[in-house]
Scaffold this motif. Structure first.
Motif, PDB file in Angstrom:
ATOM      1  N   ASP A   1      27.450 -14.596 -10.323  1.00 33.64           N
ATOM      2  CA  ASP A   1      26.242 -13.908  -9.873  1.00 33.64           C
ATOM      3  C   ASP A   1      26.045 -14.149  -8.380  1.00 33.64           C
ATOM      4  O   ASP A   1      24.958 -14.410  -7.909  1.00 33.64           O
ATOM      5  CB  ASP A   1      25.030 -14.361 -10.663  1.00 33.64           C
ATOM      6  CG  ASP A   1      25.065 -15.856 -10.928  1.00 33.64           C
ATOM      7  OD1 ASP A   1      24.457 -16.296 -11.898  1.00 33.64           O
ATOM      8  OD2 ASP A   1      25.737 -16.575 -10.150  1.00 33.64           O
TER       9      ASP A   1
ATOM     10  N   VAL B   1      40.242  -6.278 -13.290  1.00 36.24           N
ATOM     11  CA  VAL B   1      40.796  -5.155 -14.040  1.00 36.24           C
ATOM     12  C   VAL B   1      40.646  -3.910 -13.186  1.00 36.24           C
ATOM     13  O   VAL B   1      39.562  -3.630 -12.681  1.00 36.24           O
ATOM     14  CB  VAL B   1      40.058  -4.966 -15.382  1.00 36.24           C
ATOM     15  CG1 VAL B   1      40.611  -3.767 -16.124  1.00 36.24           C
ATOM     16  CG2 VAL B   1      40.174  -6.224 -16.228  1.00 36.24           C
ATOM     17  N   LEU B   2      41.725  -3.205 -12.959  1.00 35.99           N
ATOM     18  CA  LEU B   2      41.665  -1.969 -12.176  1.00 35.99           C
ATOM     19  C   LEU B   2      42.163  -0.819 -13.037  1.00 35.99           C
ATOM     20  O   LEU B   2      43.299  -0.858 -13.523  1.00 35.99           O
ATOM     21  CB  LEU B   2      42.523  -2.075 -10.906  1.00 35.99           C
ATOM     22  CG  LEU B   2      42.031  -3.019  -9.810  1.00 35.99           C
ATOM     23  CD1 LEU B   2      43.037  -3.102  -8.685  1.00 35.99           C
ATOM     24  CD2 LEU B   2      40.695  -2.547  -9.267  1.00 35.99           C
TER      25      LEU B   2
ATOM     26  N   PHE C   1      27.954 -13.016  -4.501  1.00 32.91           N
ATOM     27  CA  PHE C   1      29.053 -12.354  -3.790  1.00 32.91           C
ATOM     28  C   PHE C   1      28.702 -12.263  -2.316  1.00 32.91           C
ATOM     29  O   PHE C   1      27.701 -11.647  -1.952  1.00 32.91           O
ATOM     30  CB  PHE C   1      29.289 -10.957  -4.370  1.00 32.91           C
ATOM     31  CG  PHE C   1      30.474 -10.264  -3.757  1.00 32.91           C
ATOM     32  CD1 PHE C   1      31.760 -10.509  -4.227  1.00 32.91           C
ATOM     33  CD2 PHE C   1      30.305  -9.389  -2.702  1.00 32.91           C
ATOM     34  CE1 PHE C   1      32.847  -9.881  -3.663  1.00 32.91           C
ATOM     35  CE2 PHE C   1      31.392  -8.758  -2.132  1.00 32.91           C
ATOM     36  CZ  PHE C   1      32.668  -9.011  -2.619  1.00 32.91           C
ATOM     37  N   VAL C   2      29.504 -12.893  -1.487  1.00 31.07           N
ATOM     38  CA  VAL C   2      29.260 -12.837  -0.048  1.00 31.07           C
ATOM     39  C   VAL C   2      30.011 -11.629   0.500  1.00 31.07           C
ATOM     40  O   VAL C   2      31.189 -11.445   0.222  1.00 31.07           O
ATOM     41  CB  VAL C   2      29.758 -14.122   0.636  1.00 31.07           C
ATOM     42  CG1 VAL C   2      29.500 -14.047   2.131  1.00 31.07           C
ATOM     43  CG2 VAL C   2      29.071 -15.331   0.035  1.00 31.07           C
ATOM     44  N   SER C   3      29.286 -10.794   1.265  1.00 34.86           N
ATOM     45  CA  SER C   3      29.934  -9.590   1.783  1.00 34.86           C
ATOM     46  C   SER C   3      30.981  -9.971   2.824  1.00 34.86           C
ATOM     47  O   SER C   3      30.888 -11.014   3.464  1.00 34.86           O
ATOM     48  CB  SER C   3      28.890  -8.658   2.375  1.00 34.86           C
ATOM     49  OG  SER C   3      28.191  -9.326   3.385  1.00 34.86           O
ATOM     50  N   PRO C   4      31.997  -9.126   3.006  1.00 29.60           N
ATOM     51  CA  PRO C   4      33.134  -9.506   3.862  1.00 29.60           C
ATOM     52  C   PRO C   4      32.720  -9.867   5.279  1.00 29.60           C
ATOM     53  O   PRO C   4      33.303 -10.768   5.875  1.00 29.60           O
ATOM     54  CB  PRO C   4      34.034  -8.269   3.832  1.00 29.60           C
ATOM     55  CG  PRO C   4      33.237  -7.181   3.218  1.00 29.60           C
ATOM     56  CD  PRO C   4      32.214  -7.829   2.375  1.00 29.60           C
TER      57      PRO C   4
ATOM     58  N   ARG D   1      42.641  -9.404  -1.437  1.00 29.81           N
ATOM     59  CA  ARG D   1      41.451  -8.596  -1.156  1.00 29.81           C
ATOM     60  C   ARG D   1      40.206  -9.208  -1.809  1.00 29.81           C
ATOM     61  O   ARG D   1      39.108  -9.086  -1.277  1.00 29.81           O
ATOM     62  CB  ARG D   1      41.670  -7.159  -1.626  1.00 29.81           C
ATOM     63  CG  ARG D   1      42.718  -6.421  -0.786  1.00 29.81           C
ATOM     64  CD  ARG D   1      43.021  -5.044  -1.351  1.00 29.81           C
ATOM     65  NE  ARG D   1      41.874  -4.169  -1.268  1.00 29.81           N
ATOM     66  CZ  ARG D   1      41.526  -3.495  -0.201  1.00 29.81           C
ATOM     67  NH1 ARG D   1      42.248  -3.578   0.887  1.00 29.81           N
ATOM     68  NH2 ARG D   1      40.459  -2.726  -0.206  1.00 29.81           N
TER      69      ARG D   1
ATOM     70  N   ALA E   1      39.167 -11.946   0.484  1.00 22.89           N
ATOM     71  CA  ALA E   1      38.559 -11.405   1.697  1.00 22.89           C
ATOM     72  C   ALA E   1      37.181 -10.827   1.439  1.00 22.89           C
ATOM     73  O   ALA E   1      36.386 -10.682   2.361  1.00 22.89           O
ATOM     74  CB  ALA E   1      39.466 -10.331   2.290  1.00 22.89           C
ATOM     75  N   GLY E   2      36.904 -10.464   0.184  1.00 23.35           N
ATOM     76  CA  GLY E   2      35.639  -9.809  -0.106  1.00 23.35           C
ATOM     77  C   GLY E   2      35.750  -8.304  -0.061  1.00 23.35           C
ATOM     78  O   GLY E   2      34.739  -7.604  -0.090  1.00 23.35           O
ATOM     79  N   LEU E   3      36.969  -7.784   0.046  1.00 23.24           N
ATOM     80  CA  LEU E   3      37.150  -6.335   0.057  1.00 23.24           C
ATOM     81  C   LEU E   3      37.184  -5.802  -1.366  1.00 23.24           C
ATOM     82  O   LEU E   3      37.146  -4.603  -1.593  1.00 23.24           O
ATOM     83  CB  LEU E   3      38.449  -5.971   0.779  1.00 23.24           C
ATOM     84  CG  LEU E   3      38.487  -6.397   2.251  1.00 23.24           C
ATOM     85  CD1 LEU E   3      39.854  -6.126   2.850  1.00 23.24           C
ATOM     86  CD2 LEU E   3      37.412  -5.669   3.040  1.00 23.24           C
ATOM     87  N   ASP E   4      37.316  -6.717  -2.317  1.00 24.20           N
ATOM     88  CA  ASP E   4      37.298  -6.336  -3.711  1.00 24.20           C
ATOM     89  C   ASP E   4      36.522  -7.437  -4.424  1.00 24.20           C
ATOM     90  O   ASP E   4      36.467  -8.571  -3.940  1.00 24.20           O
ATOM     91  CB  ASP E   4      38.738  -6.256  -4.244  1.00 24.20           C
ATOM     92  CG  ASP E   4      38.811  -5.466  -5.531  1.00 24.20           C
ATOM     93  OD1 ASP E   4      37.746  -5.145  -6.099  1.00 24.20           O
ATOM     94  OD2 ASP E   4      39.931  -5.149  -5.967  1.00 24.20           O
ATOM     95  N   ARG E   5      35.902  -7.076  -5.529  1.00 26.57           N
ATOM     96  CA  ARG E   5      35.088  -8.073  -6.225  1.00 26.57           C
ATOM     97  C   ARG E   5      35.722  -8.415  -7.558  1.00 26.57           C
ATOM     98  O   ARG E   5      35.932  -7.523  -8.388  1.00 26.57           O
ATOM     99  CB  ARG E   5      33.678  -7.516  -6.439  1.00 26.57           C
ATOM    100  CG  ARG E   5      32.790  -8.563  -7.013  1.00 26.57           C
ATOM    101  CD  ARG E   5      31.344  -8.190  -7.018  1.00 26.57           C
ATOM    102  NE  ARG E   5      30.617  -9.343  -7.537  1.00 26.57           N
ATOM    103  CZ  ARG E   5      29.314  -9.419  -7.609  1.00 26.57           C
ATOM    104  NH1 ARG E   5      28.580  -8.418  -7.213  1.00 26.57           N
ATOM    105  NH2 ARG E   5      28.740 -10.494  -8.091  1.00 26.57           N
TER     106      ARG E   5
END
Lengths: 545, 364
Positions: free
Chosen positions: B92, B33-34, B94-97, B68, B71-75
């Motif tokens: 729970d 949701v944005l 999340f691997v950083s980009p 994104r 890619a990890g640029l957005d969660r």
């Protein structure tokens, strides 16, 4: 008279101090040579460079780091930080120095807190000047770097992250190189500020060029004039580099999109502590020290009849003079600068650049040097020029030369914002020159012109050396009152005048600098809302469940 | 959340593989949701290892947001993104980009302006290899041998995009993401690079997701095409699946030119204004049949009236009216008829698909 001729004539006063310095030194080459080769003058020049370089580098690091934290991390209250971190711009260097000295002086805040038993270190000399000037000048780097970070294409930073580099490595290898021009421009402005500074180094007794120039003005004018030329040349060179750097910075801008936000994680507390310390030391502590002296002075009272503590109405004279002379300068500056802005914007070219460069050159020359040039010129001149010495018109002329460039920038922007087609349209409808100006151009331009006038007003209000040297006898502004009270260690009086000056300058800064900046910030934010509604949070570490 | 890969493990999730070939990507129930608008509404996708998925959709459908998220640029706000057996993003976890080993090429080249071409390409490599054969190899791959010492600003737009591709490929990513990488280039260059990227991805054996709003591009590049509409995957399949057997009216409408002809269906046959059309799936009663314009042949006859001709050069569309229903029919070259001529139309294509009628039939 054509616009060109008018613009050239109006630009002449801005070159006068520099021309005077060259002519005067050219007439006394042996004196110039002696002054330049004497160890007593080389040492202050070295100290000016040392102080300027140290402060510029430190302010560059602090300003860039703070800008990155505010623009790129998940710090709380980033908008408020952006605002708070700009505020030290309000504080003139001599007020900062007064606060530092007053805090460490016997009977001051620190000795009260620590008890008289603890010996306090001396704040005079390099370290005091370095500290005060760094804390007051880092916003000159912070602001342009913030602006640059906002226009930097986010995809390069995203690519760097995806290619496996951690956020801090991305900052060093991708962000800093792209912001290089903005950082350089800001640091050069800081350098100029420091080598031109008179108030802080004089009060803190660090013998730089400005202090030597001031000290020798009566005893040995030829040394004073020679050092003024040296300082003037240094300043003009710095401004030339600064203008080149900021032009480079403008070229690389791109469209706006919300950049990646770096989560600070455990470092968040540390970041907030650092920024908080910065704001505290540059703003809250100095104001606190001044308030302490003012309040304690009022509570304890004193037996001096000419103290502002005993007779608050004494504030009215300097307040009136400050307001009057600043408003007069602002009006004169706008009138002088408007034709120049017209000529340089509407017909860009070599001549236009030369005219604008002359005005900026007036700004580059330290206020002390400008004022001294006018002093020596009018002192030695016969007839009407000589009659100008220590009169208000000459004081306003000196202010104009030193601060006119601030109005020029804003006015040029205002003129450039009027589409030339609009003028053509008005002309084709049969409107004459006067009516076109009154009905079309002025209504569009006046907000920009008012902003320019406001900037002149703000800087004139805080101007110290020109006021000290050129004021008519008996004329004093808030700035000179702070100065003279501090010189005789009457810190409670200095504090009252300084607080009034700060309040005045804070109000003006809010309306002229901060509010427009916040508005443009909001505009950027609303543009981003349409394209990509929310800042994106990407943890640097895997979030363990 | 159904159909998780059998041995998908949760955190920690750092992909460490010795095999440089691509890995399989699984997306389950991803939502985002944005600014209060649901942009992704439960996305499910499977990209088998070593294949290229073209993610097709109109602008604003959420395809870039999905990319994104991968890619990890957005969660994502919900759902799982799993690469082979590693969860990249979950409720729970999340691997950083920078830890995903995912290569990405953006619309703009996004090169580091302060680094040379070689410096850009070597940026993601281990320190020791940043200047050396791997950089040269990556540049050779995109046909830019010998440009390593130049600055990006001295290259053309197409060359810059090739450098961006080389930079992403140099680190031998397990997954390549391409976000409309050719949209800023002009048509001939786009066609050239499209073929090249197809060849490069195949040679690298990389798994790739290619985002585009251009149907032609999606069909040429994707082994599979996923059509995304309003935050949902409308259909996934081979290009032919999407074109010949669209799963909904919306898919048929977005992918290519289509007639929606009112018809009466009986089993695997439908009676339409252009005659009988075989159906791939049985249907009954009043339906709409999707008929591609090139699946209709026109000949001399008396069934329909030509209303106008849209002439494109190598082909043309006859807009005719048959039994009161407008029909588009595509022919090669110039048809030789004009407005008012009478013709006959006949269905000549493969079995098509029928949907329930969207709106009541309007008679002309």
């Amino acid at each position: 008279m054509s616009t060109t001729a008018l613009a050239v004539v109006l630009a002449v006063p801005f070159a006068l101090p520099f021309i005077y310095l060259i002519v005067r030194n050219a007439g006394d080459l042996s004196g110039l040579w002696a002054a330049l080769t004497d160890g007593d003058t080389i040492a202050p020049a070295f100290r000016s460079l040392l102080l300027g370089t140290s402060v510029a580098i430190t302010a560059g690091i602090i300003g860039t780091g703070a800008a990155w934290m505010v623009a790129r991390t998940d710090l709380w209250g980033r908008r408020s930080w952006a605002l708070l971190l700009c505020l030290p711009l309000v504080m003139p260097s001599f007020v900062g120095a007064v606060a530092l000295i007053a805090a460490f002086s016997p009977g001051g805040l620190l000795s009260q807190l620590l008890g008289n038993a603890v010996p306090l270190p001396s704040v005079s000399g390099f370290w005091g000047a370095y500290g005060v000037l760094t804390l007051l000048t880092y916003p000159y780097v912070f602001l342009p770097v913030m602006a640059r970070l906002r226009t930097m294409p986010p995809a390069t930073e995203e690519s760097a992250r995806l290619l496996g580099r951690r956020p801090f490595a991305v900052f060093l290898t991708v962000v800093v190189p792209q912001a290089r021009a903005a950082i350089a421009a800001g640091a050069l402005l800081v350098f100029l500020y420091v080598i031109s500074d008179f108030g802080a180094v004089q009060l803190l007794r660090y013998d730089t060029l400005t202090r030597m120039i001031y000290a020798n003005r009566l005893l040995d004018p030829s040394v004073s004039v020679a050092l003024s030329l040296v300082l003037g040349v240094m300043a003009v060179v710095v401004v030339a580099f600064e203008r080149r750097a900021s032009r480079v910075g403008l070229r690389e801008t791109q469209r706006l999109r919300t950049p990646l936000t770096v989560p600070l994680g455990r470092l968040k507390a540390l970041a907030i502590t650092l920024l908080g310390l910065l704001v505290a030391l540059s703003l809250i502590v100095p104001i606190g020290v001044l308030l302490f002296w003012a309040i304690r002075g009022a509570v304890q009272g004193n037996d001096r009849s000419n103290s502002v503590i005993n007779d608050p109405s004494l504030i009215l004279g300097p307040l009136g003079s400050t307001a009057g002379v600043s408003i007069a300068t602002a009006i004169v500056a706008v009138l002088v600068v408007l034709p120049i802005a017209y000529r340089t914007v509407r017909r860009p070219g070599r001549l236009g650049e030369a005219i604008a460069g002359t005005v900026v050159g007036g700004f580059a020359l330290p206020g002390l040097v400008t004022a001294l040039a006018f002093v020596f010129w009018t002192l030695n001149a016969p007839g009407p020029v000589g009659a100008l010495y220590q009169t208000l018109p000459l004081l306003i002329l000196a202010y104009l030369v030193h601060h006119g460039a601030l109005a020029l920038g804003a006015t040029q922007t205002a003129v450039a914002a009027i589409p030339p087609r609009l003028e053509d349209a008005a002309r084709s409808l049969g409107s004459n020159r006067t009516r076109r100006f009154a009905s079309v151009e002025w209504p569009l331009m006046w907000p920009g012109i008012a902003a320019g006038a406001g900037l002149v007003l703000l800087s004139t209000m805080k101007e110290l050396p020109a006021t000290l040297l050129l004021s008519p006898p008996g004329f004093s502004t808030l700035a000179t009152r702070v100065w003279s009270a501090a010189e005789v260690a009457l810190y409670e009086d200095a504090a009252v005048y300084a607080l009034v000056l700060l309040a005045l300058s804070a109000i003006l800064t809010w309306f002229l600098v901060v509010r427009p900046a916040l508005r443009s910030w909001d505009r950027v934010a609303s543009v981003q809302d349409e394209t990509q509604p929310e800042p994106v949070h990407v943890p640097a570490e895997p979030v363990a469940g | 959340m159904e159909n998780l890969p059998p041995h998908a493990e949760m955190c920690p999730a750092v992909p460490t593989r010795s095999d440089p070939r691509g890995s399989a990507l699984t997306v389950r129930g991803v939502e985002r949701v944005l600014g209060g608008n649901p942009v992704l509404r439960g996305i499910n996708l499977d990209v088998p290892a070593g294949t290229v998925l073209a993610l097709l959709g109109p602008s604003g459908c959420g395809k870039t947001t999905l990319l994104r998220c991968i890619a990890g640029l957005d969660r994502p706000d919900a759902g799982l993104i799993v690469e082979d057996n590693f969860t990249l993003s979950g409720p729970d976890c999340f691997v950083s980009p920078e830890k995903r080993r995912i290569g990405m090429v953006f619309q703009e080249p996004a090169l580091f302006p302060n680094r040379t071409v070689g410096g850009n390409v070597g940026y993601g490599l281990p320190r020791a290899e940043r200047k050396g054969p791997r950089v040269e190899r990556a540049l050779a791959l995109v046909g830019l041998t010998g440009t390593a010492d130049r600055l990006p600003s001295t290259l053309s737009g197409g060359q810059q995009q090739r450098v961006a591709l080389a930079r992403a490929l140099a680190v031998e990513p397990s997954l390549m993401l391409l976000d409309e990488p050719f949209s800023a280039l002009d048509a001939p260059l786009r066609a050239e690079l499209r073929g090249e990227v197809r060849r490069l991805l195949a040679a690298a054996g990389a798994t790739a997701v290619f985002v585009t709003h251009d149907q032609e591009e999606a069909f040429l590049i994707g082994d599979q095409v996923a059509l995304m509409l309003e935050g949902r995957i409308a259909q996934v399949g081979t290009p032919a699946d999407l074109y010949e057997r669209p799963s909904s009216r919306a898919v048929a409408k977005f992918v290519g030119d289509a007639n929606f002809l009112p018809a009466t269906a009986v089993g695997d046959m439908a009676e339409t204004p252009v005659g009988r059309v075989p159906l791939a799936r049985t249907a009954h009663g009043d339906v709409e049949v999707v008929v591609r314009p090139e699946c209709i042949a026109a000949c001399q006859g008396d069934d329909a009236v030509v209303e106008r001709i849209e002439y494109y050069g190598h082909d043309a569309v006859i807009v005719a009216s048959s039994r009161g229903c407008p029909v588009r029919c595509r022919v090669m070259g110039h048809p030789g008829w004009g407005a008012g001529d009478r013709i006959s139309l006949e269905y000549v294509g493969e079995p098509s698909v029928a949907f329930e009628r969207a709106e009541p039939l309007t008679t002309v």
